[in-house]
Design an enzyme around this catalytic site. Structure first.
Site, PDB file in Angstrom:
ATOM      1  N   HIS A 252       0.844  -1.196   0.000  1.00 32.52           N
ATOM      2  CA  HIS A 252       0.000   0.000   0.000  1.00 32.52           C
ATOM      3  C   HIS A 252       0.876   1.242   0.000  1.00 32.52           C
ATOM      4  O   HIS A 252       1.352   1.692   1.040  1.00 32.52           O
ATOM      5  CB  HIS A 252      -0.941  -0.004   1.204  1.00 32.52           C
ATOM      6  CG  HIS A 252      -1.834   1.197   1.246  1.00 32.52           C
ATOM      7  ND1 HIS A 252      -2.277   1.756   2.427  1.00 32.52           N
ATOM      8  CD2 HIS A 252      -2.361   1.961   0.253  1.00 32.52           C
ATOM      9  CE1 HIS A 252      -3.037   2.800   2.156  1.00 32.52           C
ATOM     10  NE2 HIS A 252      -3.095   2.948   0.843  1.00 32.52           N
TER      11      HIS A 252
ATOM     12  N   GLU B 104       2.778   0.438   3.439  1.00 36.32           N
ATOM     13  CA  GLU B 104       2.251  -0.584   4.340  1.00 36.32           C
ATOM     14  C   GLU B 104       2.422  -1.938   3.655  1.00 36.32           C
ATOM     15  O   GLU B 104       1.890  -2.175   2.570  1.00 36.32           O
ATOM     16  CB  GLU B 104       0.782  -0.314   4.657  1.00 36.32           C
ATOM     17  CG  GLU B 104       0.598   0.867   5.590  1.00 36.32           C
ATOM     18  CD  GLU B 104      -0.851   1.143   5.924  1.00 36.32           C
ATOM     19  OE1 GLU B 104      -1.154   1.357   7.111  1.00 36.32           O
ATOM     20  OE2 GLU B 104      -1.685   1.150   4.995  1.00 36.32           O
TER      21      GLU B 104
ATOM     22  N   ASN C  42      -5.449   3.825   7.495  1.00 38.37           N
ATOM     23  CA  ASN C  42      -6.862   4.094   7.248  1.00 38.37           C
ATOM     24  C   ASN C  42      -7.751   3.621   8.403  1.00 38.37           C
ATOM     25  O   ASN C  42      -8.803   4.204   8.670  1.00 38.37           O
ATOM     26  CB  ASN C  42      -7.307   3.434   5.946  1.00 38.37           C
ATOM     27  CG  ASN C  42      -6.813   4.204   4.735  1.00 38.37           C
ATOM     28  OD1 ASN C  42      -6.324   5.325   4.846  1.00 38.37           O
ATOM     29  ND2 ASN C  42      -6.927   3.607   3.566  1.00 38.37           N
TER      30      ASN C  42
END
Length: 577
Positions: A435, A447, A485
């Site tokens: 990510h 990530e 997130n």
């Protein structure tokens, strides 16, 4: 003209009080620090001596004592005791009985009504406040707060003191300031919960949030700085008043406070600190883990997609000298993507981020294609298409049949399950999540998402690949939202809900979070930057996975998206672009 104060007292030497005492002493005032706890006084003295090379502090203009009577000669006294109305009133009344009539009393309350404290003090005309969101440092933000009863000379004294201490005056407002604190503290509580459940270590949370969101400190670092006991008390008060479980202190936070691990001020919290209050090196991991023997290096990279993220990843790989192939849905899309990378590199040369030779080298190793067959020899293929599960699954079905055995297959999904996205490739041991954060050439964080089946050698190769790109990889399990997130979007949803609960002014709240806590932007500005449609999609995905996690999309964001107000990209969101 108001006479410059010469003796400044500080009552309560917790996180805020100790930092304030340091500023007062460093600014050349005669400082008197008062705390009823002898171990607190001993700790502060130890740190003061460490900073001064071992000098005796009362000879250097700083006296530490548990005797409030020594404040009788103070020109200004700053109250920094626990955030409890009865406690603060008691301290202010004792100060009023001790100090000369001219002495100005200042409270550091973050949430209690200043007029109530000023009246209860017995000298409302000379009682004001210093609103501090974080322990004060030179250049840090402070709001001087007064009431309609405050005398002009008392106000001038405080303004002069703020300037002499090197603090930066800010105007947050009596409404937005406490709401900004409420918003950030709920987010800190969620960060503790993530550590408590064993999802990732504290340092991984901090690294991810600091690099992924541009924060000046990670949430657990900020908790240590603020003092775990103070945050715990504030959360408890909010929970009792609102009944909102977002404020219910996590069991881990409660147990740490009861055990005396209060953060920097006690020398131990989520990190450990030396006598000068500096964190010891190490003490955690960014989730890198140990390397596995036999991991194959990545030399050739395929990027599947032609949008902003795909182009950014392709650019980063090419600048690192890796042979990179970008595959798009058509020859025209592939050509436009390469032109976009060329233009981005030209801008990077102008800004001095890359050299002309680096640009030329990157373009020499980058090519485009529309045929999946161009990915057959890649060591790593990164899918970077729209956040659409059926689309991603169809693409990985094709990658599974095209890519060579042993190739790493990665998705850049930000909120979907990596295992579900990559399942059709039928290579469970070779898949993972990478990510990247937008813009990929700028943002340092990746990530690194591991499914239950991802092999050790695959993770080791992916970590080495991130190192090649100059990125910081933070490893986490394959759960919706990963780290950033999962913590960011409940915070953003909370901000939107404040519109309904309090009718908060959007700009004022953004400014309070930005100026008070040092965040790069407030929550509404960030939502507009991400895109309200993208934010809504992520909230829906997170709410499906974590129905009790504060992710339910508020009505306001759904209504704005329906109206076509998508944020910065449409010119209008919560704020005009």
């Amino acid at each position: 003209m108001t006479q410059k104060p010469s003796v400044i007292g500080v009552v309560g030497l917790g996180a805020v009080g100790e930092a304030m005492l340091r500023l007062v002493a460093d600014a050349g005032y005669t400082a008197v620090g008062v705390d009823r706890e002898l171990d607190v006084l001993a700790r502060v003295e130890r740190r003061m001596k460490a900073r001064s090379g071992g000098h005796t502090w009362d000879k250097d203009g700083c006296t530490l004592t548990n005797d409030t009577a020594l404040l009788a000669r103070a020109d200004v006294v700053i109250e920094a005791v626990d955030e409890d109305l009865a406690t603060k009133v008691d301290v202010l009344r004792r100060l009023h009985s001790l100090c000369p009539n001219e002495t100005v009393l200042l409270s550091t309350t973050a949430s209690l009504p200043l007029p109530r404290l000023a009246i209860a003090s017995g000298r409302p005309e000379r009682t004001g406040g210093l609103r501090l969101f974080r322990p004060p440092v030179v250049g840090g933000a402070v709001e001087s707060v007064f009431t309609s009863m405050s005398l002009d000379d008392a106000i001038s004294t405080v303004e002069q003191l703020v300037a002499q201490l090197g603090l930066a005056p800010t105007a947050v407002g009596t409404h937005a300031g406490p709401l900004a604190t409420e918003l950030v503290y709920a987010s800190l509580n969620r960060a503790v919960a993530l550590v408590e459940e064993g999802f990732v270590p504290a340092q991984s949370v901090d690294t991810a949030m600091r690099l992924g969101c541009g924060l000046p400190a990670g949430p657990l670092q900020l908790l240590d700085e603020l003092g775990l006991d103070g945050v715990h008390a504030h959360l408890s008060e909010l929970w009792a008043r609102t009944g909102d479980d977002a404020f219910r202190p996590t069991p881990l936070l409660t147990s740490m406070v009861r055990g005396g691990a209060l953060g920097r001020k006690s020398g131990e919290g989520f990190y450990r600190y030396d006598d000068e209050g500096r964190a010891y090196p190490g003490g955690g991991t960014d989730g890198a883990g140990s390397d596995a023997p036999g991991a194959q290096p990545v030399a050739r990279v395929g990027v599947l997609g032609s949008g902003t993220m795909a182009r950014g990843i392709a650019e980063v790989c090419a600048v690192a000298g890796l042979r990179t192939t970008l595959v798009a849905r058509s020859e025209e899309k592939a050509r436009r993507a390469l032109d976009s990378v060329d233009a981005s590199l030209t801008k990077a040369v102008r800004r001095g981020k890359v050299t002309p030779d680096q640009k030329a080298g990157a373009l020499a190793v980058l090519d485009g294609a529309e045929d999946f067959g161009a990915l057959a020899d890649c060591d790593l293929v990164i899918e970077a298409t729209a956040e659409d599960l059926p689309l991603k699954r169809s693409l990985f079905a094709r990658l599974g049949s095209v890519c060579r055995p042993g190739a790493l297959l990665a998705t850049t999904t930000s909120s979907l399950s990596v295992a579900t996205c990559t399942g059709p490739a039928d290579r469970p041991g070779d898949v993972l999540g990478l990510h990247f954060f937008n813009p990929a050439p700028v943002m340092k964080l990746v990530e690194l998402v591991r499914t239950p089946d991802t092999g050790d050698q695959v993770m080791a190769a992916a970590r080495a690949f991130c190192d090649q790109l100059g990125k910081v990889a933070v490893e986490c399990p394959d759960e919706a939202g990963f780290i950033v997130n999962r913590l960011l979007f409940p915070y953003l949803a909370d901000a939107i809900r404040l519109l309904d609960r309090y009718g908060v002014d959007i700009k004022e709240l953004d400014d309070a979070v930005k100026d008070g806590f040092g965040y790069p932007m407030g929550p509404f500005a960030l939502l507009d930057s991400i895109g309200l449609d993208v934010s809504l999609a992520i909230l829906r995905c997170l709410h499906k996975e974590f129905p009790d996690g504060g992710n339910e999309p508020p009505a306001a964001i759904k209504e704005l998206v329906t109206c076509g107000f998508l944020g910065r990209k449409s010119g209008q969101g919560f704020r005009r672009a």
